[in-house]
Design a protein around this motif. Structure first.
Motif, PDB file in Angstrom:
ATOM      1  N   VAL A  89     -72.774  31.679 -63.226  1.00 55.77           N
ATOM      2  CA  VAL A  89     -72.130  31.682 -64.018  1.00 55.77           C
ATOM      3  C   VAL A  89     -70.828  32.945 -64.635  1.00 55.77           C
ATOM      4  O   VAL A  89     -70.995  33.907 -63.832  1.00 55.77           O
ATOM      5  N   THR A  90     -70.053  31.759 -65.155  1.00 54.39           N
ATOM      6  CA  THR A  90     -68.929  32.422 -64.978  1.00 54.39           C
ATOM      7  C   THR A  90     -68.527  32.675 -66.600  1.00 54.39           C
ATOM      8  O   THR A  90     -68.328  31.519 -67.146  1.00 54.39           O
ATOM      9  N   ALA A  91     -67.573  33.331 -66.226  1.00 51.71           N
ATOM     10  CA  ALA A  91     -67.284  34.440 -68.057  1.00 51.71           C
ATOM     11  C   ALA A  91     -66.078  34.290 -67.697  1.00 51.71           C
ATOM     12  O   ALA A  91     -65.376  35.588 -67.197  1.00 51.71           O
ATOM     13  N   SER A 102     -65.728  37.366 -65.215  1.00 53.98           N
ATOM     14  CA  SER A 102     -66.386  37.898 -64.717  1.00 53.98           C
ATOM     15  C   SER A 102     -67.401  36.634 -64.407  1.00 53.98           C
ATOM     16  O   SER A 102     -67.411  35.762 -64.297  1.00 53.98           O
ATOM     17  N   VAL A 103     -68.173  37.454 -62.933  1.00 56.16           N
ATOM     18  CA  VAL A 103     -68.962  36.381 -62.005  1.00 56.16           C
ATOM     19  C   VAL A 103     -70.332  37.016 -61.698  1.00 56.16           C
ATOM     20  O   VAL A 103     -70.498  38.033 -61.321  1.00 56.16           O
ATOM     21  N   VAL A 104     -70.905  36.080 -61.592  1.00 51.76           N
ATOM     22  CA  VAL A 104     -72.674  36.802 -61.497  1.00 51.76           C
ATOM     23  C   VAL A 104     -73.529  35.507 -60.765  1.00 51.76           C
ATOM     24  O   VAL A 104     -73.380  34.284 -60.989  1.00 51.76           O
ATOM     25  N   LEU A 124     -79.120  39.453 -56.001  1.00 50.96           N
ATOM     26  CA  LEU A 124     -77.548  39.412 -56.825  1.00 50.96           C
ATOM     27  C   LEU A 124     -76.358  39.259 -55.344  1.00 50.96           C
ATOM     28  O   LEU A 124     -76.675  39.916 -54.234  1.00 50.96           O
ATOM     29  N   GLU A 125     -75.647  37.821 -55.207  1.00 52.17           N
ATOM     30  CA  GLU A 125     -75.688  37.720 -53.885  1.00 52.17           C
ATOM     31  C   GLU A 125     -73.607  38.115 -54.646  1.00 52.17           C
ATOM     32  O   GLU A 125     -73.004  38.603 -53.834  1.00 52.17           O
ATOM     33  N   GLU A 126     -73.295  37.652 -55.353  1.00 50.15           N
ATOM     34  CA  GLU A 126     -71.728  38.467 -55.946  1.00 50.15           C
ATOM     35  C   GLU A 126     -71.808  38.588 -57.292  1.00 50.15           C
ATOM     36  O   GLU A 126     -72.390  38.486 -58.062  1.00 50.15           O
ATOM     37  N   GLY A 137     -66.378  44.943 -57.626  1.00 48.29           N
ATOM     38  CA  GLY A 137     -67.738  44.588 -57.842  1.00 48.29           C
ATOM     39  C   GLY A 137     -68.363  44.269 -56.670  1.00 48.29           C
ATOM     40  O   GLY A 137     -67.569  44.622 -55.113  1.00 48.29           O
ATOM     41  N   LYS A 138     -69.134  43.368 -56.178  1.00 46.65           N
ATOM     42  CA  LYS A 138     -69.843  42.876 -55.235  1.00 46.65           C
ATOM     43  C   LYS A 138     -69.162  41.365 -54.296  1.00 46.65           C
ATOM     44  O   LYS A 138     -69.414  40.381 -55.586  1.00 46.65           O
TER      45      LYS A 138
END
Length: 337
Positions: A89-91, A102-104, A124-126, A137-138
């Motif tokens: 998910v990218t915002a 922001s990226v999850v 949580l990969e990144e 972040g990671k």
């Protein structure tokens, strides 16, 4: 006559009032306006506005099924099948400082035949925030960017908790990253977290591009350097990588020196084939077992839109008599969305 007129007027007034009340009773309230999801084309395809905001959202990921083969693939057999999935998910939205991103990335893995036990996990990969060239972040480090082929060994662990800055110019970019390092000490446990520092310089000049990395591990007090360059040549792309490690470190320690190359060329619009080779001087720095080399072939086929098949087979040979020659590889089917 006056009484009759008065009665008629009263009846008319009463009827008018009653009619008005009856009419008011059946008037329905107007519905609230509905805000439909709008396409956001400011940041590329696939984005849409979160209703009621100016933030653009994109959802993607992949599903992968892979069969690995070769001696020692698992403790139970010489093959291993696993399934893996990623949800991303990218915002993004514009700010006075530039684009706020922001990226999850969530990743799950399932294998029933790996090292003698069920290897199932979700992580949580990144997860990171990016603004005005700063990213925290990671995240995957620049060491994760390697050749097209799947048999090269040009880095160790490449996923760290980091804070970095990248300056981007017209034809080049430069960056600096502070990384939190953890390292398996050989017993399955991890040493205390330490700090590493990585510098990056990258440039593109027409059909030629190159990236130079340098990293220092403050715990081991050793460093690693790697350069990768690629050029469009004939029907494909030639890529060459060189890496050096001064000693044991977290970024790259497979050998003191190594050089690798592959050539990825399109046989058809759907099929890409890449032969590759790599040579190691003083393979495995901790024991100095001697030189080693590996060659292989990777083939990628675009089955249809969003679906890709990939196969690779690799041969490894080392001077040390304690290491057997080996043939390994895998078959992969991946659906991206």
């Amino acid at each position: 006559m006056n009484i009759k007129s008065l009665l008629i007027g009263s009846a008319a007034a009463l009827a008018a009032v009653s009619g008005a009340q009856a009419a008011d009773a059946i008037i329905a309230a107007e519905p609230e306006p509905v805000e439909y999801v709008r396409v956001c084309d400011a940041f590329g395809t696939g984005y849409f506005y979160i209703p009621g905001t100016e933030t653009c959202l994109k959802v993607g990921g992949y599903v992968r099924v892979q069969l690995g083969f070769g001696e020692g693939t698992s403790e139970r057999s010489d093959y291993d099948i696993f399934a893996r999935g990623r949800l991303e998910v990218t915002a993004k939205n514009d700010t006075e400082y530039g684009t706020l991103t922001s990226v999850v990335r969530l990743r799950g893995h399932a294998s029933e035949n790996n090292a003698g036990y069920d290897d199932n996990w979700t992580e949580l990969e990144e997860g990171y925030i990016d603004l005005a060239g700063f990213r925290v972040g990671k995240i995957y480090s620049w060491w994760d960017d390697d050749l097209f082929s799947e048999g090269d060994y040009l880095s160790n662990n490449t996923l760290f908790a980091s804070a970095r800055y990248v300056f981007t110019g017209e034809a080049f970019s430069a960056g600096l990253s502070v990384d939190e390092l953890t390292w398996d000490n050989g017993t399955g446990a991890y040493d205390d977290a330490n700090i590493g520092l990585t510098g990056m310089l990258s440039g593109a000049f027409g059909p030629v591009s190159a990236t130079l990395l340098g990293s220092y591990d403050f715990d081991y007090e050793e460093f690693a350097i790697r350069g990768i360059g690629s050029a469009e040549l004939g029907p494909g792309t030639l890529s060459v990588a060189v890496a050096y490690a001064s000693g044991e470190n977290t970024y790259f320690n497979a050998a003191e020196w190594t050089v690798a190359a592959d050539y990825a060329f399109k046989v058809t619009d759907k099929l890409t084939i890449a032969p590759f080779g790599q040579y190691f001087w003083d393979y495995q720095l901790d024991s100095r077992i001697g030189d080693a080399w590996t060659v292989g072939l990777t083939a990628e086929y675009a089955v249809t839109e969003g679906l890709t098949a990939l196969a690779t087979v690799n041969y490894f040979d080392a001077d040390d008599n304690n290491l057997n020659d080996s043939v390994t590889g895998f078959l992969r089917l991946q659906r991206d969305f």
